[in-house]
Design a protein around this motif. Structure first.
Motif, PDB file in Angstrom:
ATOM      1  N   TYR A 138      -6.344   1.702   7.354  1.00 41.16           N
ATOM      2  CA  TYR A 138      -7.799   1.505   7.356  1.00 41.16           C
ATOM      3  C   TYR A 138      -8.437   2.583   7.528  1.00 41.16           C
ATOM      4  CZ  TYR A 138     -12.512  -0.442   8.732  1.00 41.16           C
ATOM      5  OH  TYR A 138     -13.882  -0.573   8.708  1.00 41.16           O
ATOM      6  N   GLY A 139      -9.460   3.003   6.652  1.00 42.19           N
ATOM      7  CA  GLY A 139     -10.482   4.214   7.106  1.00 42.19           C
ATOM      8  C   GLY A 139     -10.039   5.332   6.295  1.00 42.19           C
ATOM      9  N   THR A 140      -8.517   5.391   5.572  1.00 44.34           N
ATOM     10  CA  THR A 140      -8.186   6.345   4.845  1.00 44.34           C
ATOM     11  C   THR A 140      -8.453   5.760   3.275  1.00 44.34           C
ATOM     12  OG1 THR A 140      -5.767   5.320   4.511  1.00 44.34           O
ATOM     13  CG2 THR A 140      -6.683   6.797   6.381  1.00 44.34           C
ATOM     14  N   SER A 141      -8.184   6.624   2.225  1.00 46.86           N
ATOM     15  CA  SER A 141      -8.248   6.234   0.823  1.00 46.86           C
ATOM     16  C   SER A 141      -6.799   6.343   0.158  1.00 46.86           C
ATOM     17  CB  SER A 141      -9.220   7.288   0.117  1.00 46.86           C
ATOM     18  OG  SER A 141      -8.685   8.589   0.315  1.00 46.86           O
TER      19      SER A 141
ATOM     20  N   GLY B 284      -9.100  -4.530   6.600  1.00 49.90           N
ATOM     21  CA  GLY B 284      -7.683  -4.322   6.472  1.00 49.90           C
ATOM     22  C   GLY B 284      -6.955  -5.779   5.882  1.00 49.90           C
ATOM     23  N   GLY B 285      -5.976  -5.560   5.143  1.00 52.44           N
ATOM     24  CA  GLY B 285      -5.442  -6.719   4.660  1.00 52.44           C
ATOM     25  C   GLY B 285      -4.648  -6.376   3.254  1.00 52.44           C
ATOM     26  N   THR B 286      -4.687  -7.486   2.471  1.00 51.93           N
ATOM     27  CA  THR B 286      -3.932  -7.159   1.124  1.00 51.93           C
ATOM     28  C   THR B 286      -5.058  -7.495  -0.018  1.00 51.93           C
ATOM     29  OG1 THR B 286      -1.571  -7.898   2.090  1.00 51.93           O
ATOM     30  CG2 THR B 286      -2.228  -8.107  -0.374  1.00 51.93           C
ATOM     31  N   TYR B 287      -4.960  -6.546  -0.846  1.00 55.13           N
ATOM     32  CA  TYR B 287      -5.883  -6.665  -2.091  1.00 55.13           C
ATOM     33  C   TYR B 287      -5.155  -6.518  -3.434  1.00 55.13           C
ATOM     34  CZ  TYR B 287      -9.421  -6.143   1.497  1.00 55.13           C
ATOM     35  OH  TYR B 287      -9.752  -6.253   2.969  1.00 55.13           O
TER      36      TYR B 287
ATOM     37  N   SER C 260      -0.113   3.078  -7.017  1.00 53.85           N
ATOM     38  CA  SER C 260      -1.189   3.747  -6.140  1.00 53.85           C
ATOM     39  C   SER C 260      -0.538   4.626  -5.004  1.00 53.85           C
ATOM     40  CB  SER C 260      -1.969   2.445  -5.278  1.00 53.85           C
ATOM     41  OG  SER C 260      -1.104   1.837  -4.478  1.00 53.85           O
ATOM     42  N   SER C 261      -0.950   5.454  -4.466  1.00 53.62           N
ATOM     43  CA  SER C 261      -0.528   6.314  -3.309  1.00 53.62           C
ATOM     44  C   SER C 261      -1.540   6.788  -2.311  1.00 53.62           C
ATOM     45  CB  SER C 261       0.488   7.401  -3.944  1.00 53.62           C
ATOM     46  OG  SER C 261       0.685   8.461  -3.025  1.00 53.62           O
ATOM     47  N   PRO C 262      -1.384   6.651  -1.001  1.00 51.79           N
ATOM     48  CA  PRO C 262      -0.158   5.991  -0.409  1.00 51.79           C
ATOM     49  C   PRO C 262      -0.288   4.305  -0.740  1.00 51.79           C
ATOM     50  CG  PRO C 262      -1.389   6.526   1.278  1.00 51.79           C
ATOM     51  CD  PRO C 262      -2.153   7.096  -0.065  1.00 51.79           C
ATOM     52  N   ASN C 263       0.691   3.574  -0.475  1.00 52.72           N
ATOM     53  CA  ASN C 263       0.637   2.054  -0.334  1.00 52.72           C
ATOM     54  C   ASN C 263       1.889   1.530   0.426  1.00 52.72           C
ATOM     55  OD1 ASN C 263       0.085  -0.547  -0.722  1.00 52.72           O
ATOM     56  ND2 ASN C 263       0.443  -0.489  -2.992  1.00 52.72           N
ATOM     57  N   PRO C 264       1.610   1.149   1.641  1.00 57.16           N
ATOM     58  CA  PRO C 264       0.209   0.735   2.097  1.00 57.16           C
ATOM     59  C   PRO C 264      -0.486   1.792   2.823  1.00 57.16           C
ATOM     60  CG  PRO C 264       1.980   0.367   3.739  1.00 57.16           C
ATOM     61  CD  PRO C 264       2.864   0.633   2.397  1.00 57.16           C
TER      62      PRO C 264
ATOM     63  N   THR D  97      -1.746  -2.817   0.121  1.00 59.09           N
ATOM     64  CA  THR D  97      -1.860  -3.272   1.358  1.00 59.09           C
ATOM     65  C   THR D  97      -2.659  -2.201   2.267  1.00 59.09           C
ATOM     66  OG1 THR D  97       0.159  -4.427   1.077  1.00 59.09           O
ATOM     67  CG2 THR D  97      -0.711  -3.974   3.347  1.00 59.09           C
ATOM     68  N   ILE D  98      -3.647  -2.535   3.245  1.00 56.97           N
ATOM     69  CA  ILE D  98      -4.388  -1.861   3.852  1.00 56.97           C
ATOM     70  C   ILE D  98      -3.948  -2.175   5.360  1.00 56.97           C
ATOM     71  CG2 ILE D  98      -6.498  -0.862   4.740  1.00 56.97           C
ATOM     72  CD1 ILE D  98      -7.769  -1.763   2.147  1.00 56.97           C
ATOM     73  N   SER D  99      -3.272  -1.279   6.152  1.00 59.78           N
ATOM     74  CA  SER D  99      -2.758  -1.592   7.395  1.00 59.78           C
ATOM     75  C   SER D  99      -3.687  -1.196   8.606  1.00 59.78           C
ATOM     76  CB  SER D  99      -1.587  -0.944   7.785  1.00 59.78           C
ATOM     77  OG  SER D  99      -1.648   0.451   7.684  1.00 59.78           O
ATOM     78  N   ALA D 100      -3.529  -1.864   9.754  1.00 62.94           N
ATOM     79  CA  ALA D 100      -4.537  -1.415  10.809  1.00 62.94           C
ATOM     80  C   ALA D 100      -4.474   0.045  11.120  1.00 62.94           C
ATOM     81  CB  ALA D 100      -4.264  -2.414  11.939  1.00 62.94           C
TER      82      ALA D 100
END
Length: 359
Positions: A116-119, A172-175, A109-113, A200-203
């Protein structure tokens, strides 16, 4: 001559298979030197279909390699066409079995992390396991845990993509994401599923801006001042949560509890700030700290005294006055006020009146 055919008895679809024909001079064939056929061409066939040809080398060997054999069993023969003093010959049939190739699916995946609110874009790459060089066909389904993100995405040159939009309800968090490949030709390719990838989705970072209703952040003791904090999120907004207002690190009496944001803003009105210079802070705390990061806005509020005393220290025609207020200016110093009334003459010029001040 005689022709002997050899090859691996089985291979997977898309793997290179090399057939080797070895020629020899048969008894009674006039095997004078050179005693091994060393010229001509060998044609390799599957049933009645020509697969390809190979030239005979000085050792009497001809080879042919192919990756295009279909799944199943077929009978392969090698036909030597002769050359020079050598007569032609055909090998006995050899059974060649081709089975479906296993596959491997890799997920990135990209980007990772990502904030929040982005794809994030998920990419699944499906390859045939070595030694096969075939390019698998079919579809890929992407999942976040048990939740389908993108279903039956068709492979293109062995890859498929899925845009994961975090505004669809994820916090936000880890999936855990996976990609499952489904072959559209199970005869040639087996299906496979990627290992679990952690996304990972960061704040989302925020900025808190603090303003004062008082002109140039200056007010007098007892006057009402409104502080307004506005929170802007870099992504995923609007931000939600509360603002805690403090003066010099202590709670402001009129706003001692956190104030809930309304349309990303919160206000605190107070008239109890004492004279002096005060550091006012507005601390933002998100409703969900996984989604929005905390931030702080700061300003300096100067509160002045509105009362004071004055005494004359020289006589007419104009006087020099000393004004000693409870507080005037950030440093609280006394100020000398020079008053020159109208109607007097200074240096031959009539003065209409002015006041000068110096600390």
């Amino acid at each position: 001559t005689s022709t002997t055919l050899s090859a691996l008895s089985s291979a997977t679809y898309g793997s290179p298979v090399t057939f080797t024909a070895t020629l020899a001079c048969t008894a009674g064939g006039g095997c004078a030197a050179p005693s091994t056929p060393n010229t001509g061409t060998v044609t390799f066939k599957s049933g009645g279909t020509t697969l390809g040809t190979g030239s005979v080398n000085s050792s009497g060997v001809a080879t042919f390699t192919t990756s295009s054999l279909v799944v199943g069993s077929s009978t392969i023969t090698a036909v030597y066409g002769g050359g020079g003093k050598w007569s032609g010959s055909t090998s006995s049939g050899k059974t060649q079995t081709i089975t479906a190739t296993t596959t491997t699916t890799t997920l990135t995946s990209s980007p990772n992390p990502n904030g929040y609110g982005t794809s994030a874009t998920l990419t699944a790459t499906v390859t045939a396991d070595s030694p096969s060089t075939a390019t698998p066909t079919g579809t890929v389904t992407f999942k976040n845990g048990a939740t389908t993100l993108c279903s039956n995405v068709t492979l293109s040159s062995g890859t498929a993509t899925c845009v994961w939009t975090t505004l669809s309800g994820d916090s936000g968090g880890t999936y855990s994401a996976t990609a499952a490949y489904l072959s559209n030709n199970t005869t040639d390719y087996t299906s496979s599923t990627s290992s679990t990838m952690t996304q990972t989705i960061s704040a989302s970072s925020t900025t808190t801006t603090l303003t004062s209703s008082a002109f140039q952040n200056a007010s007098t003791v007892g006057s009402s001042v409104t502080f307004t904090a506005t929170v802007a999120a870099i992504s995923g907004g609007p931000a939600t949560g509360t603002i805690t207002f403090t003066s010099d690190g202590a709670a402001i009496a009129a706003c001692s509890t956190p104030v809930t944001l309304v349309s990303q803003s919160a206000s605190c009105t107070t008239s109890v700030l004492p004279a002096g210079s005060h550091s006012i802070s507005a601390v933002y705390a998100a409703t969900n700290s996984n989604n929005f990061a905390a931030s702080t806005g700061v300003l300096t509020q100067n509160v002045y005294s509105s009362t004071g005393t004055a005494s004359i220290i020289s006589g007419l025609p104009y006087g020099v006055w000393v004004l000693t207020p409870s507080y005037l200016g950030v440093n609280g110093t006394s100020v000398t006020v020079t008053v020159k009334p109208a109607g007097i003459f200074i240096g031959g010029t009539k003065v209409t009146g002015y006041i000068s001040m110096s600390a």
